[in-house]
Design an enzyme around this catalytic site. Structure first.
Site, short mmCIF file in Angstrom:
data_model
loop_
_atom_site.label_atom_id
_atom_site.label_comp_id
_atom_site.label_asym_id
_atom_site.label_seq_id
_atom_site.Cartn_x
_atom_site.Cartn_y
_atom_site.Cartn_z
N LEU A 116 1.54 5.35 -5.12
CA LEU A 116 2.16 5.70 -6.36
C LEU A 116 1.04 5.27 -7.27
O LEU A 116 0.69 4.21 -7.34
CB LEU A 116 3.27 4.90 -6.62
CG LEU A 116 4.55 5.16 -5.54
CD1 LEU A 116 5.73 4.38 -5.67
CD2 LEU A 116 4.70 6.80 -5.25
N ASN A 130 8.74 -1.92 -0.86
CA ASN A 130 7.91 -1.52 0.24
C ASN A 130 7.81 -2.79 1.19
O ASN A 130 7.97 -3.83 1.13
CB ASN A 130 6.51 -1.27 -0.31
CG ASN A 130 5.50 -0.71 0.88
OD1 ASN A 130 5.97 0.16 1.67
ND2 ASN A 130 4.61 -1.35 1.02
N HIS A 132 5.37 -4.36 4.39
CA HIS A 132 3.92 -4.31 4.47
C HIS A 132 3.63 -5.13 5.77
O HIS A 132 4.05 -6.11 5.81
CB HIS A 132 3.00 -4.75 3.28
CG HIS A 132 1.80 -4.97 3.62
ND1 HIS A 132 0.56 -3.90 3.53
CD2 HIS A 132 0.87 -6.06 3.63
CE1 HIS A 132 -0.39 -4.27 3.85
NE2 HIS A 132 -0.47 -5.60 3.95
#
Length: 282
Positions: A116, A130, A132
């Site tokens: 993004l 998110n 990870h």
């Protein structure tokens, strides 16, 4: 007693949608009300199977691929195209909100393969999560997070970690740089003794036997290993891929669900405070 408020989420993906599938099959104090993909992929099928709308915009045709050259003008042109694409995504989400009457409280990156760049970060600041596959608590000697970006599992193996962790974090302008919301339990790294010996010798020869490298030095170490030790690098990469697939099940999926519960609790408290404040003003 006031009923619990559900967090309305839109999930963004580019691939198999395994994170999305787990979250849909393990509901909690959140509702995934729509999906978005930037390419044709199985993510769409999962949305269809669970009867939620999935919006598609062709990111490849609009943005192209990330430029491989170091040209600043090429990169700036790419970022400009991505920003244009993100504005189209925002328009798509706003039309969904208008037509459905459902507000988007939270954006979930669930295997979305495009960084993004601006508009979405600004529009939904503090409302993008998110997961990870690296331990973002691990800090290098320069004070920066060590296991950010691509190949986080392989990087963890190269620096000598005995376990890997997945991290759910807020998304901001720095890749994997946002505040941490939840960290998974450990997934044990188990590689054969010959590769362990190779790694110890490799780190010793590179001057990192007892200290961690910086993130930039770790990138160079990875390139050095791939160039000068291709057989060992291939074996470690293969193991890292297998380990990451296991890590998805053991770490990514349950930790994403737990992070959403943490977020939902804070979301509920915020709404209760706001409701109380409005009541006091009446």
């Amino acid at each position: 007693m006031q009923s619990r408020i559900s967090v309305n989420c839109v999930a963004m993906g580019s691939g198999a949608g395994s994170n999305l599938k787990f979250l849909l099959e393990n509901p909690g104090a959140f509702t995934i009300c729509a999906g978005f993909v930037d390419r044709v992929c199985r993510f769409q099928e999962i949305c269809e199977n669970h009867k939620i709308p999935c919006f598609y915009l062709d990111g490849i045709s609009v943005c192209g691929s990330h430029p491989m050259s170091s040209s600043r003008s090429d990169f700036e042109s790419y970022v400009s195209r991505v920003c244009h694409f993100e504005n189209e995504i925002i328009d798509c989400f706003e039309k969904f909100e208008s037509s459905s009457g459902v507000g988007v409280d939270l954006i979930l990156l669930a295997g979305y393969l495009r960084v993004l760049r601006g508009p979405i970060l600004k529009k939904y600041r503090g409302r993008i999560l998110n997961v990870h596959p690296g331990d973002l608590r691990l800090i290098g000697p320069d004070g920066k997070r060590l296991l950010t970006g691509l190949n986080a599992v392989l990087k963890a193996i190269i620096v000598g970690c005995e376990e890997t962790f997945s991290t759910v974090h807020f998304v901001d302008e720095e890749v994997d740089g946002g505040s941490i919301l939840a960290v998974s339990n450990a997934a044990r790294i188990e590689i054969e003794d010959s590769l362990k010996d190779f790694l110890m010798d490799f780190r010793r020869r590179q001057g990192y036997e007892n200290i961690l490298p910086t993130h930039s030095s770790l990138v160079k170490l990875t390139r050095e290993m791939r160039r000068n030790h291709p057989v060992e690098f291939a074996k470690l990469s293969e193991y890292a891929n297998l380990h990451q697939n296991l890590q998805k099940k053991l770490c990514d999926w349950p930790t994403y669900a737990r992070a959403l519960e943490i977020y939902a609790d804070a979301f509920q408290k915020t709404h209760l405070v706001q409701a109380n404040q409005q009541g006091e003003c009446l």
